[in-house]
Design an enzyme around this catalytic site. Sequence first.
Site, PDB file in Angstrom:
ATOM      1  N   HIS A  65      40.005   8.818 -93.523  1.00 33.72           N
ATOM      2  CA  HIS A  65      38.946   9.833 -93.377  1.00 33.72           C
ATOM      3  C   HIS A  65      39.428  11.017 -92.531  1.00 33.72           C
ATOM      4  O   HIS A  65      39.223  12.181 -92.904  1.00 33.72           O
ATOM      5  CB  HIS A  65      37.675   9.235 -92.759  1.00 33.72           C
ATOM      6  N   CYS A 119      34.319   7.569 -97.641  1.00 37.57           N
ATOM      7  CA  CYS A 119      32.937   8.071 -97.595  1.00 37.57           C
ATOM      8  C   CYS A 119      32.297   8.178 -98.978  1.00 37.57           C
ATOM      9  O   CYS A 119      31.085   8.037 -99.107  1.00 37.57           O
ATOM     10  CB  CYS A 119      32.910   9.451 -96.941  1.00 37.57           C
ATOM     11  N   ASP A 123      65.711  22.078 -79.625  1.00 33.61           N
ATOM     12  CA  ASP A 123      65.298  23.107 -78.666  1.00 33.61           C
ATOM     13  C   ASP A 123      65.184  22.508 -77.274  1.00 33.61           C
ATOM     14  O   ASP A 123      65.120  21.291 -77.113  1.00 33.61           O
ATOM     15  CB  ASP A 123      63.969  23.763 -79.096  1.00 33.61           C
ATOM     16  N   CYS A 143      31.469  13.973 -97.375  1.00 38.47           N
ATOM     17  CA  CYS A 143      32.939  13.931 -97.335  1.00 38.47           C
ATOM     18  C   CYS A 143      33.470  13.384 -98.660  1.00 38.47           C
ATOM     19  O   CYS A 143      32.908  12.447 -99.226  1.00 38.47           O
ATOM     20  CB  CYS A 143      33.405  13.067 -96.175  1.00 38.47           C
ATOM     21  N   ASP A 156      60.943  16.625 -87.070  1.00 34.96           N
ATOM     22  CA  ASP A 156      61.188  17.291 -85.786  1.00 34.96           C
ATOM     23  C   ASP A 156      62.551  16.810 -85.296  1.00 34.96           C
ATOM     24  O   ASP A 156      63.016  15.727 -85.639  1.00 34.96           O
ATOM     25  CB  ASP A 156      60.070  16.996 -84.781  1.00 34.96           C
ATOM     26  N   SER A 157      63.179  17.652 -84.484  1.00 37.19           N
ATOM     27  CA  SER A 157      64.597  17.470 -84.161  1.00 37.19           C
ATOM     28  C   SER A 157      64.885  16.362 -83.156  1.00 37.19           C
ATOM     29  O   SER A 157      66.014  15.913 -83.058  1.00 37.19           O
ATOM     30  CB  SER A 157      65.131  18.780 -83.620  1.00 37.19           C
ATOM     31  N   GLY A 158      63.890  15.942 -82.400  1.00 39.00           N
ATOM     32  CA  GLY A 158      64.093  14.794 -81.520  1.00 39.00           C
ATOM     33  C   GLY A 158      64.063  15.090 -80.033  1.00 39.00           C
ATOM     34  O   GLY A 158      63.655  14.248 -79.249  1.00 39.00           O
ATOM     35  N   GLY A 159      64.491  16.261 -79.641  1.00 39.12           N
ATOM     36  CA  GLY A 159      64.586  16.555 -78.209  1.00 39.12           C
ATOM     37  C   GLY A 159      63.232  16.505 -77.525  1.00 39.12           C
ATOM     38  O   GLY A 159      63.075  15.903 -76.460  1.00 39.12           O
ATOM     39  N   PHE A 160      62.240  17.110 -78.157  1.00 39.85           N
ATOM     40  CA  PHE A 160      60.896  17.158 -77.578  1.00 39.85           C
ATOM     41  C   PHE A 160      60.363  15.748 -77.332  1.00 39.85           C
ATOM     42  O   PHE A 160      59.778  15.470 -76.292  1.00 39.85           O
ATOM     43  CB  PHE A 160      59.968  17.925 -78.515  1.00 39.85           C
ATOM     44  N   GLY A 182      56.547  24.743 -77.486  1.00 38.64           N
ATOM     45  CA  GLY A 182      56.246  24.814 -76.062  1.00 38.64           C
ATOM     46  C   GLY A 182      54.769  24.997 -75.758  1.00 38.64           C
ATOM     47  O   GLY A 182      54.402  25.368 -74.642  1.00 38.64           O
ATOM     48  N   CYS A 209      36.426  11.934 -99.110  1.00 34.44           N
ATOM     49  CA  CYS A 209      37.499  10.937 -98.951  1.00 34.44           C
ATOM     50  C   CYS A 209      37.083   9.620 -99.601  1.00 34.44           C
ATOM     51  O   CYS A 209      35.907   9.366 -99.821  1.00 34.44           O
ATOM     52  CB  CYS A 209      37.875  10.753 -97.476  1.00 34.44           C
ATOM     53  N   ASP A 221      50.817  20.483 -86.905  1.00 34.97           N
ATOM     54  CA  ASP A 221      50.934  19.031 -86.944  1.00 34.97           C
ATOM     55  C   ASP A 221      50.397  18.492 -85.625  1.00 34.97           C
ATOM     56  O   ASP A 221      50.428  19.184 -84.615  1.00 34.97           O
ATOM     57  CB  ASP A 221      52.399  18.592 -87.053  1.00 34.97           C
TER      58      ASP A 221
HETATM   59  N1  GUN Z   1      56.280  19.401 -80.758  1.00 33.13           N
HETATM   60  C1  GUN Z   1      55.330  20.044 -80.044  1.00 33.13           C
HETATM   61  N2  GUN Z   1      55.871  21.088 -79.359  1.00 33.13           N
HETATM   62  C2  GUN Z   1      57.198  21.094 -79.653  1.00 33.13           C
HETATM   63  C3  GUN Z   1      58.297  21.932 -79.252  1.00 33.13           C
HETATM   64  O1  GUN Z   1      58.150  22.893 -78.487  1.00 33.13           O
HETATM   65  N3  GUN Z   1      59.521  21.622 -79.770  1.00 33.13           N
HETATM   66  C4  GUN Z   1      59.722  20.572 -80.619  1.00 33.13           C
HETATM   67  N4  GUN Z   1      60.952  20.329 -81.078  1.00 33.13           N
HETATM   68  N5  GUN Z   1      58.708  19.772 -81.015  1.00 33.13           N
HETATM   69  C5  GUN Z   1      57.465  20.032 -80.531  1.00 33.13           C
HETATM   70 ZN    ZN Z   2      35.428  10.636 -95.254  1.00 35.01          ZN
END
Ligand code: GUN
Ligand code: ZN
Length: 387
Positions: free
Chosen positions: A350, A319, A155, A314, A101-105, A226, A316, A276
């Site tokens: 798990h 388990c 962003d 499960c 991820d780019s870092g701004g968030f 967002g 894993c 994620d």
């Molecule tokens: N992680 C969860 N939501 C966002 C988002 O809107 N922008 C970024 N860069 N990371 C996120």
């Molecule tokens: Zn498990």
Amino acid sequence: MTAAKSMPSALDFELVARCSTTKARAAILTLPHGPVQLPLFMPVATQASLKGLTPEQLEGTGCRLCLNNTYHLGLKPGQKTLEAVGGAHKLQGWKHNILTDSGGFQMVSLLKLANITEEGVRFLSPHDGTPMLLTPEHSIALQNTIGSDIIMQLDDVLVTTSPDTKRMREAMERSVRWLDRCIAAHKNPTTQNLFCIIQGGLDLEMREECCREMVARNTPGIAIGGLSGGEAKADYCRVVSTCTGLLPELKPRYVMGIGYPEDLVVSVALGADMFDCVWPTRTARFGDAITKYGVLKLRSASYCNDFGPVEEGCGCVCCRIGDGGLGVTRAFVHHLAAKETVGAHLLTIHNVWYQLALMRSVRQSIIEDRFPAFLKQFFADLHGGDK
Ligand code: GUN
Ligand code: ZN
């Protein structure tokens, strides 16, 4: 706004199957460090490590694409060390794919003091308080050094529930301008895939406008951002559905920050492919196990004599009994909880396995065109099942 020149891509997207009654899809996404099956959950290894797990243990969960964070790696170990070691794969001994991820968030959500201008995100270093500026160019330069297989644009993110329409529009339009700056700054388009991020809050017209602008830039993949900010489920679904309806069929669609099992399966039905979230790993550290019948709070005294596995059936390594499995019991995790970190490590394994296995089952049901029946059973187990 005029679209920048479109870019090459370092991925291959093959649509394998489509659900006949929902927008769910199954696909194979081939990235520089190997193929992954979509839909997919990506666990978060913020500091180039999934808390508590060795890279080998992470591999053992079946994970082939995990997240790192540009903001954290940029601060520590920093760009010089990342350059010297040859990127994040080498730093963490990970042979498979990485998305950053780019870092701004992270700055906006972690540091309440972040201040956003057209130039970039201004913030005070959490280490020594010196003023810093993360620009789209700097974020991309860091991600180019990190060498992640998927890199994200910088962003301008607001919480979706923000009532300030004018500021929401500014953030959406700025995110498009920042995408152009990211595209211009990206040095490795043939080895790293830059994804755009759709913004626009809960305003469907703003989301539509953003989709049109972003899609015109022709990035190899597209994220919807967002969200995951406490919005109502109905609003969330409307936004995801509106966006997926406007996105090209043959590109991966990533909804950022989503990770509750029920949100994953619903989002797949709405046409999303990748997700994620820190929740599965974070909740493991609180002694919580994710199962098909819901979350088990294994710190509760009621588990002190429960000698069943964390989740019956499960696959894993915790388990599983036999075949190299550890046969870990709920009572053992309960005993370790809060005292011994290995309890958290076992539950992390798990929980990550659970999320990946859930997406594999979703995928198989799409391929066999029984996804609606799968959904029905999933919610029946979750809400009515016997823990
Ligand atoms: N992680 C969860 N939501 C966002 C988002 O809107 N922008 C970024 N860069 N990371 C996120
Ligand atoms: Zn498990």
